[in-house]
Design an enzyme around this catalytic site. Structure first.
Site, PDB file in Angstrom:
ATOM      1  N   SER A 167       0.858  -1.182   0.000  1.00 39.58           N
ATOM      2  CA  SER A 167       0.000   0.000   0.000  1.00 39.58           C
ATOM      3  C   SER A 167       0.895   1.234   0.000  1.00 39.58           C
ATOM      4  CB  SER A 167      -0.957  -0.030   1.198  1.00 39.58           C
ATOM      5  OG  SER A 167      -1.889   1.029   1.109  1.00 39.58           O
ATOM      6  N   THR A 168       0.767   2.110   0.990  1.00 42.90           N
ATOM      7  CA  THR A 168       1.541   3.347   1.022  1.00 42.90           C
ATOM      8  C   THR A 168       3.044   3.063   0.972  1.00 42.90           C
ATOM      9  OG1 THR A 168      -0.191   4.349   2.368  1.00 42.90           O
ATOM     10  CG2 THR A 168       1.929   5.496   2.287  1.00 42.90           C
ATOM     11  N   HIS A 194      -2.429  -1.128  -3.453  1.00 38.92           N
ATOM     12  CA  HIS A 194      -3.607  -0.290  -3.251  1.00 38.92           C
ATOM     13  C   HIS A 194      -3.470   0.995  -4.067  1.00 38.92           C
ATOM     14  CE1 HIS A 194      -4.179  -2.246   0.987  1.00 38.92           C
ATOM     15  NE2 HIS A 194      -4.549  -3.049   0.001  1.00 38.92           N
ATOM     16  N   MET A 283      -0.404   1.092   5.052  1.00 39.48           N
ATOM     17  CA  MET A 283      -1.283   1.320   6.198  1.00 39.48           C
ATOM     18  C   MET A 283      -2.209   0.124   6.399  1.00 39.48           C
ATOM     19  SD  MET A 283      -2.624   5.188   5.417  1.00 39.48           S
ATOM     20  CE  MET A 283      -1.608   6.376   4.548  1.00 39.48           C
ATOM     21  N   ASP A 286      -4.266  -5.201   5.863  1.00 39.60           N
ATOM     22  CA  ASP A 286      -4.552  -6.042   4.706  1.00 39.60           C
ATOM     23  C   ASP A 286      -3.372  -6.980   4.454  1.00 39.60           C
ATOM     24  OD1 ASP A 286      -5.872  -7.054   2.516  1.00 39.60           O
ATOM     25  OD2 ASP A 286      -5.251  -5.443   1.155  1.00 39.60           O
TER      26      ASP A 286
END
Length: 344
Positions: A167-168, A194, A283, A286
């Site tokens: 993600s991030t 993401h 973050m 997941d």
């Protein structure tokens, strides 16, 4: 008295400058110290005011967001830049390039610049500004004491597929990892990053140009082939179903679609002990449920370490399950995946 996060807002739209400034100034722990109407002015004001975080429009006159970012990174790599991008082919391509060149993250502007629908970016922008400051402090500490911890015994098994989730901060580390995979890595690679729809296509295209392997945004029903990298398209969960890719629009998990858990669990069911996965920076949690399923079926689980993770949320959640076999810094992950995959 705590020091507020100092933010420079850069946008060629006066309306957006005011909107973003109002969002930031409404938070008790941050404030806008200045604004700029284009990239050229942004670079000047960065030199003058040394903000903690810069919000940067992608498409601007005189000097666009990418050009300004490159200059700002040359001044000091500790500056944290959050790109604001509309969903255009050019905007998404520039945004992906910006992430590779040092931008912390991005926030998607509403399609069509419908300013009546921009409330959705408020929470995301504020959260990312706070995470950006955490990353800035980590960079300033310049901690080179990175340990490869939690190296557990890994069984000698034949790897038949690789699944990656991020993600991030993910685009940059995934780029580094995937572009270091050799041409003879003869297994399929599945990736969930993401990202909103449209941006995943630009991400896949950039990877494909720079990778020895063929990289593509996945399509529903397409056959799974060895030596191919499949990027989950934004807005769709990606699953492994037999020898084909399945995309679906079932409800988001953990607020995201695509979700790493959906990919990991379906891949574990298909490849069982012959699956290798890695959870990267991001973050939330997941991927945690997915690594438990992978480990239950005998697969191998890697996770990025805290020191090199821009946000140590997803890797920590995976580690806390007790199912992670090895924790590695970002620059060692490609090497380890290749070693484990090509050991037979």
């Amino acid at each position: 008295m705590f020091e507020k996060i100092r933010v420079l807002v850069v946008d060629d739209s006066a309306f957006m400058r005011k909107f973003i400034s109002d969002v930031i100034n409404s938070e008790s722990d941050m404030k806008v110290i200045d604004t700029a109407k284009d990239g050229r002015e942004a670079v000047e004001k960065v030199r003058e005011s040394r903000p903690d975080v810069i919000t940067m429009d992608v498409e601007m006159p005189h000097k666009n967001g990418l050009e300004a970012l490159e200059e700002i990174m040359r001044i000091n790599e500790c500056f944290q830049v959050i790109m604001l991008s509309g969903l255009t082919a050019q905007g998404s391509s520039i945004t992906v390039e910006a992430l590779a060149k040092g931008a912390f993250d991005f926030v998607q502007k509403p399609s069509g610049f419908n300013y009546l629908k921009i409330d959705h970016i408020k929470d995301e922008l504020v959260e990312k500004i706070r995470y950006a400051v955490v990353r800035k402090k980590k960079l300033q500490q310049n901690n080179k004491d990175i340990n490869e911890s939690s190296k557990m015994f890994i069984k000698d098994v034949k790897i038949e597929a690789i699944a990656l989730g991020a993600s991030t901060g993910g685009p940059r580390v995934l780029y580094d990892v995937i572009t270091h995979f050799p041409k003879d890595l003869n297994v399929p690679v599945f990736v969930v990053q993401h990202m909103p729809a449209g941006f995943t296509k630009a991400f896949a295209q950039r990877l494909d140009i720079n990778s020895p392997l063929s990289v593509m945004e996945a399509k529903d029903g397409e056959p799974i082939n060895p030596g191919k990298v499949y990027i989950a398209p934004g807005g769709y969960h990606m699953l492994v179903e037999g020898e084909r890719i399945k995309l679906d629009t079932s409800p988001p998990i953990h607020g995201v679609r695509p979700a790493v858990d959906k990919l990991f669990i379906s891949a574990a069911e298909r490849y069982e002990k012959n699956l290798l996965c890695c959870v990267f920076t991001g973050m939330g949690k997941d991927g945690a449920a997915g690594v438990k399923e992978i480990k239950a079926r005998g697969g191998i689980v890697l996770a990025q370490d805290e020191a090199t993770s821009i946000v140590y949320g997803m890797p920590k959640a995976a580690f806390d399950t007790g199912c992670v076999d090895m924790v590695l810094p970002d620059y060692k992950i490609a090497e380890e995946i290749v070693r484990l995959t090509l050991q037979h």
